[in-house]
Design a protein around this motif. Structure first.
Motif, PDB file in Angstrom:
ATOM      1  N   GLU A   1       0.355  -1.708  -0.238  1.00  0.00           N
ATOM      2  CA  GLU A   1      -0.340   0.372   0.031  1.00  0.00           C
ATOM      3  C   GLU A   1       1.106   0.962   0.006  1.00  0.00           C
ATOM      4  OE1 GLU A   1      -1.604   1.061   4.232  1.00  0.00           O
ATOM      5  OE2 GLU A   1      -1.335  -0.883   3.708  1.00  0.00           O
ATOM      6  N   SER A   2       0.137   2.721  -0.426  1.00  0.00           N
ATOM      7  CA  SER A   2       0.516   3.823   0.067  1.00  0.00           C
ATOM      8  C   SER A   2       2.117   3.579   0.410  1.00  0.00           C
ATOM      9  CB  SER A   2       0.457   4.524  -1.204  1.00  0.00           C
ATOM     10  OG  SER A   2      -0.112   4.406  -2.585  1.00  0.00           O
ATOM     11  N   PRO A   3       3.704   3.946   0.288  1.00  0.00           N
ATOM     12  CA  PRO A   3       3.726   4.572   1.777  1.00  0.00           C
ATOM     13  C   PRO A   3       3.579   5.627   1.978  1.00  0.00           C
ATOM     14  CG  PRO A   3       5.254   4.672  -0.093  1.00  0.00           C
ATOM     15  CD  PRO A   3       4.059   4.434  -0.419  1.00  0.00           C
ATOM     16  N   GLY A   4       3.224   6.002   4.048  1.00  0.00           N
ATOM     17  CA  GLY A   4       2.788   7.171   4.730  1.00  0.00           C
ATOM     18  C   GLY A   4       3.937   8.346   4.186  1.00  0.00           C
ATOM     19  N   ILE A   5       4.008   9.627   5.684  1.00  0.00           N
ATOM     20  CA  ILE A   5       4.819  10.189   4.883  1.00  0.00           C
ATOM     21  C   ILE A   5       6.594   9.836   5.730  1.00  0.00           C
ATOM     22  CG2 ILE A   5       3.845  11.491   7.047  1.00  0.00           C
ATOM     23  CD1 ILE A   5       5.473  13.295   4.393  1.00  0.00           C
ATOM     24  N   GLY A   6       6.323   9.474   6.765  1.00  0.00           N
ATOM     25  CA  GLY A   6       7.291   8.692   7.737  1.00  0.00           C
ATOM     26  C   GLY A   6       7.886   8.138   6.779  1.00  0.00           C
ATOM     27  N   VAL A   7       7.432   7.126   5.730  1.00  0.00           N
ATOM     28  CA  VAL A   7       8.486   6.329   5.159  1.00  0.00           C
ATOM     29  C   VAL A   7       8.177   6.910   3.929  1.00  0.00           C
ATOM     30  CG1 VAL A   7       8.138   4.189   3.301  1.00  0.00           C
ATOM     31  CG2 VAL A   7       7.113   3.682   5.525  1.00  0.00           C
ATOM     32  N   VAL A   8       8.370   7.345   3.084  1.00  0.00           N
ATOM     33  CA  VAL A   8       7.962   8.031   2.070  1.00  0.00           C
ATOM     34  C   VAL A   8       9.678   9.132   2.625  1.00  0.00           C
ATOM     35  CG1 VAL A   8       8.129  10.877   0.679  1.00  0.00           C
ATOM     36  CG2 VAL A   8       6.760   8.692   1.121  1.00  0.00           C
ATOM     37  N   SER A   9       9.714  10.505   3.762  1.00  0.00           N
ATOM     38  CA  SER A   9      11.103  10.592   5.013  1.00  0.00           C
ATOM     39  C   SER A   9      12.114   9.957   4.925  1.00  0.00           C
ATOM     40  CB  SER A   9      10.281  11.421   5.821  1.00  0.00           C
ATOM     41  OG  SER A   9       9.998  12.330   5.474  1.00  0.00           O
ATOM     42  N   ARG A  10      12.533   9.013   5.062  1.00  0.00           N
ATOM     43  CA  ARG A  10      12.847   8.207   5.153  1.00  0.00           C
ATOM     44  C   ARG A  10      13.855   7.431   3.805  1.00  0.00           C
ATOM     45  NH1 ARG A  10      13.056   2.417   7.413  1.00  0.00           N
ATOM     46  NH2 ARG A  10      15.440   2.813   7.337  1.00  0.00           N
ATOM     47  N   LEU A  11      12.729   7.364   2.251  1.00  0.00           N
ATOM     48  CA  LEU A  11      12.383   7.281   1.111  1.00  0.00           C
ATOM     49  C   LEU A  11      13.301   8.299  -0.035  1.00  0.00           C
ATOM     50  CD1 LEU A  11       9.708   5.615   0.108  1.00  0.00           C
ATOM     51  CD2 LEU A  11      11.686   4.181   0.575  1.00  0.00           C
ATOM     52  N   VAL A  12      13.320   9.125   0.976  1.00  0.00           N
ATOM     53  CA  VAL A  12      13.684  10.651   0.466  1.00  0.00           C
ATOM     54  C   VAL A  12      14.897  11.297   1.020  1.00  0.00           C
ATOM     55  CG1 VAL A  12      13.530  13.474   0.130  1.00  0.00           C
ATOM     56  CG2 VAL A  12      11.400  11.734  -0.545  1.00  0.00           C
ATOM     57  N   GLU A  13      15.364  10.522   2.053  1.00  0.00           N
ATOM     58  CA  GLU A  13      16.285  11.219   2.769  1.00  0.00           C
ATOM     59  C   GLU A  13      17.578   9.968   2.497  1.00  0.00           C
ATOM     60  OE1 GLU A  13      17.433  13.704   4.912  1.00  0.00           O
ATOM     61  OE2 GLU A  13      14.891  14.657   5.207  1.00  0.00           O
ATOM     62  N   GLY A  14      17.452   9.071   2.201  1.00  0.00           N
ATOM     63  CA  GLY A  14      18.182   7.886   1.816  1.00  0.00           C
ATOM     64  C   GLY A  14      18.777   7.926   0.586  1.00  0.00           C
ATOM     65  N   LEU A  15      17.994   8.813  -0.755  1.00  0.00           N
ATOM     66  CA  LEU A  15      18.689   9.051  -2.112  1.00  0.00           C
ATOM     67  C   LEU A  15      19.307  10.294  -1.697  1.00  0.00           C
ATOM     68  CD1 LEU A  15      15.024   9.303  -3.997  1.00  0.00           C
ATOM     69  CD2 LEU A  15      16.938   7.506  -4.074  1.00  0.00           C
ATOM     70  N   ILE A  16      19.307  11.337  -0.779  1.00  0.00           N
ATOM     71  CA  ILE A  16      19.686  12.458  -0.550  1.00  0.00           C
ATOM     72  C   ILE A  16      21.242  11.643   0.066  1.00  0.00           C
ATOM     73  CG2 ILE A  16      19.942  14.655   0.498  1.00  0.00           C
ATOM     74  CD1 ILE A  16      17.841  15.151  -1.072  1.00  0.00           C
ATOM     75  N   ALA A  17      20.781  10.897   0.526  1.00  0.00           N
ATOM     76  CA  ALA A  17      22.366  10.494   1.373  1.00  0.00           C
ATOM     77  C   ALA A  17      23.375  10.002   0.615  1.00  0.00           C
ATOM     78  CB  ALA A  17      22.017   9.617   2.731  1.00  0.00           C
ATOM     79  N   ILE A  18      22.847   9.460  -0.517  1.00  0.00           N
ATOM     80  CA  ILE A  18      23.961   8.860  -1.019  1.00  0.00           C
ATOM     81  C   ILE A  18      23.899   9.544  -2.498  1.00  0.00           C
ATOM     82  CG2 ILE A  18      23.756   6.761  -2.990  1.00  0.00           C
ATOM     83  CD1 ILE A  18      21.671   4.775  -1.654  1.00  0.00           C
ATOM     84  N   ASP A  19      23.423  10.310  -3.026  1.00  0.00           N
ATOM     85  CA  ASP A  19      24.384  11.619  -3.334  1.00  0.00           C
ATOM     86  C   ASP A  19      24.633  12.012  -2.733  1.00  0.00           C
ATOM     87  OD1 ASP A  19      23.558  12.951  -5.779  1.00  0.00           O
ATOM     88  OD2 ASP A  19      22.903  14.362  -4.942  1.00  0.00           O
ATOM     89  N   GLU A  20      24.562  12.153  -1.161  1.00  0.00           N
ATOM     90  CA  GLU A  20      25.733  13.175  -0.869  1.00  0.00           C
ATOM     91  C   GLU A  20      26.984  12.832  -0.898  1.00  0.00           C
ATOM     92  OE1 GLU A  20      24.384  16.554   2.284  1.00  0.00           O
ATOM     93  OE2 GLU A  20      23.850  14.412   2.793  1.00  0.00           O
ATOM     94  N   ARG A  21      27.462  11.602  -0.126  1.00  0.00           N
ATOM     95  CA  ARG A  21      28.758  10.601  -0.705  1.00  0.00           C
ATOM     96  C   ARG A  21      29.092  10.564  -1.812  1.00  0.00           C
ATOM     97  NH1 ARG A  21      25.947   6.972   2.573  1.00  0.00           N
ATOM     98  NH2 ARG A  21      25.482   5.705   0.822  1.00  0.00           N
TER      99      ARG A  21
END
Length: 236
Positions: A62-82
């Protein structure tokens, strides 16, 4: 920007798009591929199995809630930073120039001017007409339809960034007619115009005439947009 940096702005934009999307999984997949992050890498960053990411993107979960979405987005940002922060910087440049990221995909100035042929090589572009100058000092990648329909003449001129000595890469092009006419209304014109997504045979019959009149080089490329943006990073 209210004191927030491009990283926070970008994270909020991505999270908002995913949360409000009619197909959150497809929107997540779009951003993940734009960041050039595999499902496996994102899953590893979040400490979950890659099947979890796959299930979200395919709609099996089922569609991820805002908490899960935030984790997914922060993961993408962290990988890009590295990796050096290319996507974050790209978005920051567009923001600082005053554009929405769905109108301008990238706006970049080079440390020194480069031969136009080098830019062509990076995105596999075919030159149709050679203009008055054969070097560029930057590029802007633009959605042609959104730019033409949403930007004022002053805003259109800001696409040049710090110098008109640049290449304007227009995506979402059918024949190039709208781009050619729009550039007739703006002075001065850029050194080069690259029309993305069409073959030479599909080019508007008067496109070369307008390029000749205004003195800019004209080229076409069918390289996928993700590849264009990724390859242009090397010109920084």
């Amino acid at each position: 920007m209210g004191g927030r940096g491009p990283k926070r702005e970008l994270a909020e934009k991505i999270a908002g798009e995913i949360t409000l999307s009619d197909d959150p999984g497809a929107t997540l997949r779009k951003w993940r591929t734009d960041f050039d992050v595999s499902q496996t890498d994102l899953a590893s960053e979040l400490g979950v199995s890659s099947s979890v990411i796959s299930d979200y993107e395919s709609g099996r979960r089922e569609s991820p809630g805002i908490g899960v979405v935030s984790r997914l987005v922060e993961g993408l940002i962290a990988i890009d930073e590295r990796r050096g922060g290319d996507r974050i910087r790209q978005y920051g440049r567009v923001l600082s120039a005053g554009f929405d990221s769905d109108v301008v995909f990238d706006l970049r100035e080079y440390a020194t001017s480069i031969p136009l042929t080098r830019l062509y090589d990076e995105i596999d572009a075919t030159e149709i007409y050679r203009g008055a100058t054969d070097r560029v000092s930057g590029h802007t990648v633009i959605d042609s339809v959104r730019a033409i329909t949403r930007l004022s003449s002053d805003e259109f001129f800001r696409l040049y960034g710090q110098s008109t000595n640049r290449a304007l890469v227009f995506t979402n092009v059918t024949r190039g007619e709208g781009v050619g006419i729009a550039l007739r209304m703006v002075n001065p014109t850029p050194n080069a115009v690259i029309l993305h997504g069409l073959e030479e045979d599909d080019l508007w019959e008067h496109a070369v005439d307008l390029a000749r009149i205004d003195g800019y080089s004209l080229a076409v490329t069918t390289t996928p947009l993700e590849g264009v943006l990724e390859n242009l990073v090397t010109l920084e």
